[in-house]
Design a protein around this motif. Structure first.
Motif, PDB file in Angstrom:
ATOM      1  N   THR A  43       0.739  -1.193   0.073  1.00  0.00           N
ATOM      2  CA  THR A  43      -0.186  -0.034   0.090  1.00  0.00           C
ATOM      3  C   THR A  43       0.790   1.130  -0.086  1.00  0.00           C
ATOM      4  O   THR A  43       0.504   2.130  -0.693  1.00  0.00           O
TER       5      THR A  43
ATOM      6  N   ASP B 103      -6.141  -2.953  -6.096  1.00  0.00           N
ATOM      7  CA  ASP B 103      -5.704  -3.877  -5.037  1.00  0.00           C
ATOM      8  C   ASP B 103      -6.564  -5.069  -4.967  1.00  0.00           C
ATOM      9  O   ASP B 103      -7.545  -5.131  -5.518  1.00  0.00           O
ATOM     10  N   GLU B 104      -5.339  -6.047  -4.891  1.00  0.00           N
ATOM     11  CA  GLU B 104      -6.061  -7.623  -4.946  1.00  0.00           C
ATOM     12  C   GLU B 104      -6.864  -7.903  -6.153  1.00  0.00           C
ATOM     13  O   GLU B 104      -7.871  -8.227  -6.316  1.00  0.00           O
TER      14      GLU B 104
ATOM     15  N   GLY C 213      -6.606  -7.568   3.120  1.00  0.00           N
ATOM     16  CA  GLY C 213      -6.233  -6.493   3.643  1.00  0.00           C
ATOM     17  C   GLY C 213      -6.313  -5.673   4.684  1.00  0.00           C
ATOM     18  O   GLY C 213      -5.956  -4.785   5.349  1.00  0.00           O
TER      19      GLY C 213
HETATM   20 MG    MG Z   1      -2.933  -4.525   1.035  1.00  0.00          MG
END
Ligand code: MG
Ligand code: ADP
Length: 770
Positions: free
Chosen positions: A313, A418-419, A626
């Protein structure tokens, strides 16, 4: 087209006639010659090696090669007006076990055909009658020359004995040998045209010719012949795919993008100065790589992978700030509402005054951070949309809601996803399309380690960076399997451990495969969970659906069939929470989190947990990605065998994020030495995500892996095995990249161009558009 010559693109209806052609299309989705020729035999029978009949299971559709032992005609009671009726019972054998073939009609014909000692292929569905396995009315194909025959010379007999007979995945309506006949018809007149693989490649890797390979994979002379064919055709798959991907990469690189070079004294620099920790060497290196990419005049397409907690991040924030400094906007797409909110909180925290544009106490050149999720109130949403539109919000964080049409950016320069495993390529493209020039830089982050070959195929159009180290001071996670069935005492001990941790001021997660509480349909729990999420607040259904959608895929994909334990439903959050509250964890502050909660409630629970107001969070996999609460140190996963290997690894990444060692307890009733139990032991034994992702891949079919993201590629990769063929894929990638970079439109390689088109069909269009 020359008369009498068959080409790969030709429709089967023309070559085989409408009846057979349509049947192949309807039953097996085969409509062209090329598709039929890529419908490979599942295995081969060598005449002389009869099928092992003891292996047949009831309910299976099978094609067996066997020898007739005896034929018995049982008269049936006469029915007036129906003439003489009988049941023909034919016993066949593989010289060890026996199988009964039963016929009620056409008896005279079968009696003539099926005489003792002849060898034939019989196809049908295995059933059982009086404890004996049988095929009722199987399709029969007798092998010519297989009957004891006075004319059979020893040479001929020897040839027959080793002939390899293909067995295709077939159906009762269209048995294997009919497919074999169709293939033979096509092969007899086939002209494959020029070889798409460059001569140099064929020589270097000693590949068989294409026509030869196509023939041999269906009608091999011997196993070595077949092996050579498979090797060559694997090369075709790998090379054509890599050439297509190389074209896509080059096409993307040829499109202009706005360069966003770093500036001297911008927010990015101040952010670095404000960081409460030192970046790891890996973070610095990857950060520099990305900074350089962003400064280029063509779009970055980079995949950043790194273990949970490796600090991705921070890298993303620094990239976003560089773009903001350069006058653009950056969007961060998160897979769930919980995660989007958490990103929003942690980014605004980390930026501090840098994120308070135009606000009291805001830094002079601060930017705005906007959050957009499906569950927002109308007013908040309107204001966020306005900030995004005017560019006041330099950083925009959101869920699927970001993809909606109303969301318009002033100048979108960077998209961070993200992801990634929860989003498809389509979504990546939908967000990209929001940039004025359609060409924002793209950074994809994933914590699910991707084996090299998957990165080269599924994500073959992305450059990859990997964070290999965790920030210093991270504590390792210890994992154990808790065998709840054979050692109930261990489970009690697990709850005691949870109490001990909480006694020390730590917090815990308890993860269950199902939500529960509703009229459980008794279906697969993952589906149940997801259905529940769909109903969560009408306008944000998309949100968590993404999350649990994946859970669904992951679970069904990774759990070998037959693992389901007894008839019991998988454990549910609501039940487990109630049980713990009344028993082992009585007196502790329990919280509940799952996809069916109202988004505001979810957020409230997460805040309370983060603030330490909840000791134990009982949750579904909504916490998989996360979620970052360093004070949580224990995780208990109930019915752990229900989760995929990678998923468990993701889940346990939630503990051990702080300085206190993490503990993950995988509770399962799977019996010792069962495959499910062994899988769990493997997860407990290593923290190496790459090792685990390989294990995961071994247990799934390639199609699941590829199909999840790239529907078109699923059908085009028949022979390649992503793990076993790692070397070959790597070699093909190098060779194909070289050919494509020397000649991007493949002007000098018409056969290669055509083959890519033929193999990927629709996808070629997609590639062209890029
Ligand atoms: Mg993360
Ligand atoms: P990931 O997204 O890769 O799972 P995060 O970026 O969420 O990991 O980082 C996990 C935690 O580690 C966060 O609390 C973050 O602030 C912290 N962190 C990141 N980089 C470092 C570092 N170099 N040193 C110490 N802590 C770090």
């Amino acid at each position: 087209m020359l008369p009498g010559v068959t080409t790969l693109g030709e429709p089967l209806t023309r070559v085989l006639g409408p009846k057979t052609g349509l049947a192949l299309e309807e039953l097996f989705h085969l409509s062209t010659v090329g598709q039929l020729l890529r419908y490979y035999p599942r295995r081969f029978y060598t005449r002389g090696e009869l099928t092992d009949l003891s292996s047949l299971r009831e309910g299976d559709h099978v094609t067996v090669l066997a020898r007739v032992v005896s034929v018995l005609d049982h008269p049936l009671p006469a029915v007036p007006g129906k003439g003489r009726r009988s049941r023909l019972e034919v016993i066949v054998t593989d010289d060890r076990a026996r199988l009964t073939l039963t016929f009620f009609s056409g008896v005279p014909r079968y009696r003539k055909m099926l005489r003792p000692d002849v060898v034939g292929m019989f196809a049908g569905t295995v059933s059982s009658y009086r404890n004996r396995r049988q095929l009722v009315h199987p399709e029969c194909e007798m092998l010519p020359g297989a009957a004891p025959n006075a004319d059979l010379t020893p040479e001929l007999a020897a040839e027959f004995a080793t002939e390899m007979i293909p067995v295709y995945p077939a159906s009762a309506k269209f048995p294997s040998w009919k497919i074999a006949k169709s293939v033979k018809t096509v092969l007899d007149t086939l002209d494959v045209g020029e070889d798409p693989l460059p001569a140099g490649v064929r020589e270097r890797y000693e590949l068989a010719g294409r026509a030869e390979a196509i023939r041999a994979i269906h009608r091999p002379l011997d196993p070595a012949d077949r092996k050579r064919a498979i090797y060559r055709l694997k090369w075709d798959e790998a090379f054509l795919l890599q050439a297509a991907l190389a074209q896509r990469r080059l096409a993307a690189a040829a499109m202009p993008a706005m360069p966003r070079p770093p500036i001297e004294d911008g927010i990015a620099g101040e952010f670095d100065a404000r960081l409460p920790f030192t970046l790891t060497a890996g973070q610095v290196a990857v950060g520099q790589c990305i900074a350089t990419d962003l400064a280029c005049a063509y779009p970055m397409h980079r995949l950043l992978q790194g273990e949970v907690g490796s600090g991705k991040t921070v890298i993303a924030i620094r990239a976003m700030l560089q773009v903001v400094d350069a006058g653009g906007q950056a969007a961060l797409l998160a897979p769930t509402e919980v995660l989007a909110q958490q990103h929003y909180r942690s980014i605004t925290d980390m930026l501090g005054p840098l994120a308070r544009r135009g606000q009291l106490g805001g830094a002079e050149h601060a930017t705005g951070v906007a959050l957009l999720t499906g569950s927002m109130g109308a007013a908040a949403r309107r204001s966020a949309l306005a900030d995004v539109f005017t560019g006041d919000a330099g950083i925009v964080i959101g869920t699927h809601a970001l993809l909606e049409e109303q969301v318009q950016f002033d100048d979108l320069g960077l998209v961070v996803i993200d992801e990634q495993h929860r989003f498809g390529v389509e979504q990546r493209d939908a967000l990209r399309a929001k940039a004025a020039d359609n060409r924002p830089h793209v950074l994809v982050m994933t914590a699910t380690p991707i084996p090299r070959t998957v990165a080269m195929t599924v994500y073959g159009d992305l450059e990859t960076s990997t964070l290999t180290e965790l920030p210093a001071g991270r504590s390792p996670i210890a994992s154990f399997v808790v065998p709840a069935a054979d050692k109930p005492r261990y489970l009690e001990r697990a709850w005691e451990r949870v109490r001990e941790e909480i006694g020390r001021g730590q917090q815990a997660y308890v993860v269950c495969p199902r939500i529960g509480g509703d009229a459980d349909p008794g279906e697969d729990q993952a589906g149940d969970d997801q259905a529940g999420d769909d109903q969560a607040g009408d306008d944000q259904a998309g949100d968590d659906q993404a999350g649990d959608d994946f859970g669904d895929v992951d679970m069904t994909g990774a759990i070998p069939r037959g693992v389901v334990l007894g008839r019991r439903q998988p454990l549910a959050v609501l039940d487990v929470a109630a049980t713990l509250d009344a028993g082992p964890l009585a007196g502790l502050r329990l919280g509940i989190l799952h996809g069916r909660l109202h988004p505001e409630e979810k957020d409230r629970v997460m805040r309370a947990f983060t603030a330490g107001e909840i000791d134990v969070l009982v949750a579904t996999t909504v916490i998989e990605v996360g979620v970052d609460v360093p004070n949580a140190t224990v995780m208990v996963v109930m019915d752990a065998e229900r989760f995929g290997v990678s998923q468990l690894h993701q889940l346990r990444g939630r503990v051990g994020r702080g300085t206190v060692a993490g503990l993950c307890l995988l509770v399962s009733e799977a019996p010792p030495a069962s495959p499910a139990r062994e899988r769990l032991e493997a997860v407990a034994a290593t923290l190496d995500g790459f090792k685990l992702s390989r294990l995961d891949l071994e247990q799934r079919r390639e199609g699941d892996v590829l199909g999840a993201t790239q529907a078109g590629r699923q059908s085009s990769l028949r022979l390649l095995r992503l793990l076993a063929d790692e070397n070959l894929i790597g070699q093909a990638r190098e060779e194909a990249s070289a050919v494509v970079s020397a000649d991007p439109p493949l002007a000098a390689h018409p056969a290669l161009r055509e083959a890519i088109e033929e193999l990927f069909g629709v996808q070629a269009e997609y590639l062209d558009k890029t």
